[in-house]
Scaffold this active site. Sequence first.
Site, PDB file in Angstrom:
ATOM      1  N   GLY A  70       0.375  -1.517   0.105  1.00  0.00           N
ATOM      2  CA  GLY A  70      -0.118  -0.192   0.088  1.00  0.00           C
ATOM      3  C   GLY A  70       0.676   1.493   0.217  1.00  0.00           C
ATOM      4  CB  CYS A 126       0.082   1.212  -6.220  1.00  0.00           C
ATOM      5  SG  CYS A 126       0.533   0.298  -5.470  1.00  0.00           S
ATOM      6  CB  THR A 189       1.444  -6.842  -8.498  1.00  0.00           C
ATOM      7  OG1 THR A 189       0.595  -5.583  -7.803  1.00  0.00           O
ATOM      8  CG2 THR A 189       2.806  -7.250  -7.850  1.00  0.00           C
ATOM      9  CB  THR A 262       9.224 -11.576  -6.671  1.00  0.00           C
ATOM     10  OG1 THR A 262       8.352 -10.978  -6.570  1.00  0.00           O
ATOM     11  CG2 THR A 262       9.305 -12.391  -5.722  1.00  0.00           C
TER      12      THR A 262
HETATM   13  C1  LIG Z   1       5.966  -5.907  -2.070  1.00  0.00           C
HETATM   14  C2  LIG Z   1       6.324  -5.392  -3.106  1.00  0.00           C
HETATM   15  C3  LIG Z   1       5.693  -4.161  -3.515  1.00  0.00           C
HETATM   16  C4  LIG Z   1       6.059  -3.203  -4.606  1.00  0.00           C
HETATM   17  N1  LIG Z   1       5.898  -1.922  -4.759  1.00  0.00           N
HETATM   18  C5  LIG Z   1       5.465  -1.080  -5.800  1.00  0.00           C
HETATM   19  C6  LIG Z   1       5.241   0.166  -5.963  1.00  0.00           C
HETATM   20  O1  LIG Z   1       6.033   1.104  -4.871  1.00  0.00           O
HETATM   21  N2  LIG Z   1       5.654   0.653  -7.402  1.00  0.00           N
HETATM   22  C7  LIG Z   1       5.533  -0.100  -8.677  1.00  0.00           C
HETATM   23  O2  LIG Z   1       5.131   0.156  -9.594  1.00  0.00           O
HETATM   24  N3  LIG Z   1       5.509  -1.388  -8.013  1.00  0.00           N
HETATM   25  C8  LIG Z   1       5.546  -1.688  -7.315  1.00  0.00           C
HETATM   26  N4  LIG Z   1       5.527  -2.897  -7.011  1.00  0.00           N
HETATM   27  C9  LIG Z   1       5.490  -4.280  -8.653  1.00  0.00           C
HETATM   28  C10 LIG Z   1       7.053  -4.363  -8.627  1.00  0.00           C
HETATM   29  O3  LIG Z   1       7.766  -3.315  -9.114  1.00  0.00           O
HETATM   30  C11 LIG Z   1       7.139  -5.187 -10.172  1.00  0.00           C
HETATM   31  O4  LIG Z   1       6.428  -4.751 -11.608  1.00  0.00           O
HETATM   32  C12 LIG Z   1       6.445  -6.905  -9.590  1.00  0.00           C
HETATM   33  O5  LIG Z   1       6.261  -7.298  -8.290  1.00  0.00           O
HETATM   34  C13 LIG Z   1       6.506  -8.407 -10.552  1.00  0.00           C
HETATM   35  O6  LIG Z   1       7.354  -8.252 -10.959  1.00  0.00           O
HETATM   36  P1  LIG Z   1       8.547  -9.414 -10.150  1.00  0.00           P
HETATM   37  O7  LIG Z   1       7.437 -11.066 -10.327  1.00  0.00           O
HETATM   38  O8  LIG Z   1      10.061  -9.720 -10.704  1.00  0.00           O
HETATM   39  O9  LIG Z   1       8.320  -9.033  -8.436  1.00  0.00           O
HETATM   40  C14 LIG Z   1       5.898  -3.854  -5.817  1.00  0.00           C
HETATM   41  C15 LIG Z   1       6.192  -5.670  -5.668  1.00  0.00           C
HETATM   42  C16 LIG Z   1       6.215  -6.050  -4.803  1.00  0.00           C
HETATM   43  C17 LIG Z   1       6.620  -7.454  -4.358  1.00  0.00           C
END
Ligand SMILES: Cc1cc2nc3c(=O)[nH]c(=O)nc-3n(C[C@H](O)[C@H](O)[C@H](O)COP(=O)(O)O)c2cc1C
Lengths: 299, 254
Positions: A70, A126, A189, A262
């Site tokens: 959040g 988000c 996500t 991740t």
């Molecule tokens: C714990 C967590 C916090 C995240 N916070 C943000 C954020 O603040 N801003 C944003 O654009 N994406 C945020 N994301 C999304 C990631 O930047 C990314 O788009 C998403 O996790 C998919 O990539 P991955 O599968 O390699 O993690 C967050 C993801 C995770 C897991």
Amino acid sequence: MLEVEISGVKFKNPIIAASGTFGFGREFSKLIDLNLFGGISTKGITLKKRTGNPQPRLCEVYGGIINSVGLENPGVEAFLNEELPFLRRFDTKIIANINGFSKEEFVELAKIVSPLVDMLEVNLSCPNVKEGGMVFGKDPDKVYEITKEVKKVSACPVIVKLTPNVTDITELAKAAEKAGADAISLINTISAMAIDIETRRPLIKMVTGGLSGPAIKPIAIRMVYECFQKVKIPIIGMGGIMSYKDAIEFFLAGATAIQIGTVNFVNPNAVSEIQKGIENYLKNHGFESVKDLIGNIII
Amino acid sequence: MKLLDVEIVENKMIANGIYLLSFESEYLAKAFKPGNFVNILIEKNSIYPLLRRPFSISFVKENKVFIGYKVVGIGTQILSQKKKGDTLNVLGPLGNSFLVERFDGKVAVVGGGVGIFPLLSLCHELKKVGNEVDVFLGFRSKSDLFFVDEFEKVADNLFISTDDGSIGFKGNTVEFFKTKVGEENYRVAFSCGPKPMLSAIKSLNLPFKCYVSLEEKMACGIGACLCCSIKGKEDNMLHVCSDGPVFDIMEVDI
Ligand SMILES: Cc1cc2nc3c(=O)[nH]c(=O)nc-3n(C[C@H](O)[C@H](O)[C@H](O)COP(=O)(O)O)c2cc1C
Ligand SMILES: Cc1cc2nc3c(=O)[nH]c(=O)nc-3n(C[C@H](O)[C@H](O)[C@H](O)COP(=O)(O)OP(=O)(O)OC[C@H]3O[C@@H](n4cnc5c(N)ncnc54)[C@H](O)[C@@H]3O)c2cc1C
Ligand code: FES
């Protein structure tokens, strides 16, 4: 070999730390060399400090995690005063991930932050906040409007980060391009949910959260591929990248650069392993540069 | 803090569903302070379990690091099947540690369930600097007891409680601790256990400092993902992995 360029910004390699998974770099700097990254997208910042969502904010599911942080963050002032000077010590491009709850807030943040960083990443995706974020990001008209206004005031190139929680992500990609975005990044996500069958309660306090990790990769690849057909601006691809093989898939689907999220939690050395893997792949397949891979899928 | 590949020396069941795992690591054994934890990658290249799992370091002996854990889900289940010679990737030491000093008066240590694990080395350190230590341990039942011999050796007084009364005091350990607070002149308390137990301790409004070790679901374990945040007393955000896991009970919203 690994260099890529996005709207005049030169990345020494195409690997960027994904926003929200890498804090402001400080924590990981005790463990790995931040210079290894082509770029770092910082934890999403807002104008004012935010405390984020209540616990539990995290649960694990097959092949992924659901989070509902959040947008907890210390606010733009603390970012500029305390975090940015630290990050600037490293030879890596700094991308500020910005989040607003109105168009005006995005514009205000862009004005303040853009002269001090290499790129802005406008997070219109988000899933874990009630206003702004994905609510704007699902509507092509809003994506257009906000991108246009941010572009007007931004001193650096602008990336628009898209949400996968729509029927047709290419509509958003086109809207961003039309409004003048320098690049798009995808995917954020995927809206998801898990239930504890013993307590019959959701495993996330906010009931739903955002799914990331290997489980979302095939969806992300498809979306990068579709957007690559529809827009000319560079695409930064992400979603479930765990190894160099995943990264190569993203390039072939049309990504110019990738972000890793991740995987940083599981394997903090992922950045160097992925970098070496890409290099070897290029050599073994007779490619001179990662640029030769972009969109080079054979259908 | 380092990322280490370690070899398992021993992994044995010590009570019903409770295991004690040890591995060799000179670095961790030297760097360790009571309260620290490690983030263990249970299987390399696994997508389920995907994340690392946090475990307190129970104690160290020469260059060996001991982790006590309870089998509760997929990760701990797989961990329990690991054998001597298998390798694990371990990130640590992580988090802060308990305050160890010579207190001017008695010290109370209160543990429940798997929260007992990080308290053993704490007791040793508290004794080393010359404290008188009373230990209160809570278990579900007699068959769930573990580490009792070890605590007996180090505690000045050891009080066991079980939920079913099969051994020791019948009922919850905080109830029993409360009766002793009236009788003894404690200067400080340390506790680790399930959240309801810690909330019960908080509601005792102890007339002395109490430090508790907290748990929250963790992804990174180093303060980067903000998944493990809890509210501080001024609505400030604290991170269990990096600001904690040990907190002054009055400084956190539990
Ligand atoms: C714990 C967590 C916090 C995240 N916070 C943000 C954020 O603040 N801003 C944003 O654009 N994406 C945020 N994301 C999304 C990631 O930047 C990314 O788009 C998403 O996790 C998919 O990539 P991955 O599968 O390699 O993690 C967050 C993801 C995770 C897991
Ligand atoms: C700082 C800290 C120290 C800990 N020390 C110990 C210890 O010494 N001994 C011990 O037995 N247990 C300890 N735990 C709890 C331990 O981490 C969990 O029991 C374990 O992660 C469960 O994993 P699982 O895959 O078996 O369970 P699952 O329920 O299948 O796990 C699903 C997910 O939830 C996470 N998770 C589940 N329970 C917890 C929990 N209580 N805390 C944090 N994450 C959790 C897992 O890491 C995983 O991501 C500690 C937790 C923390 C935060
Ligand atoms: S687990 Fe990532 S901040 Fe604590």
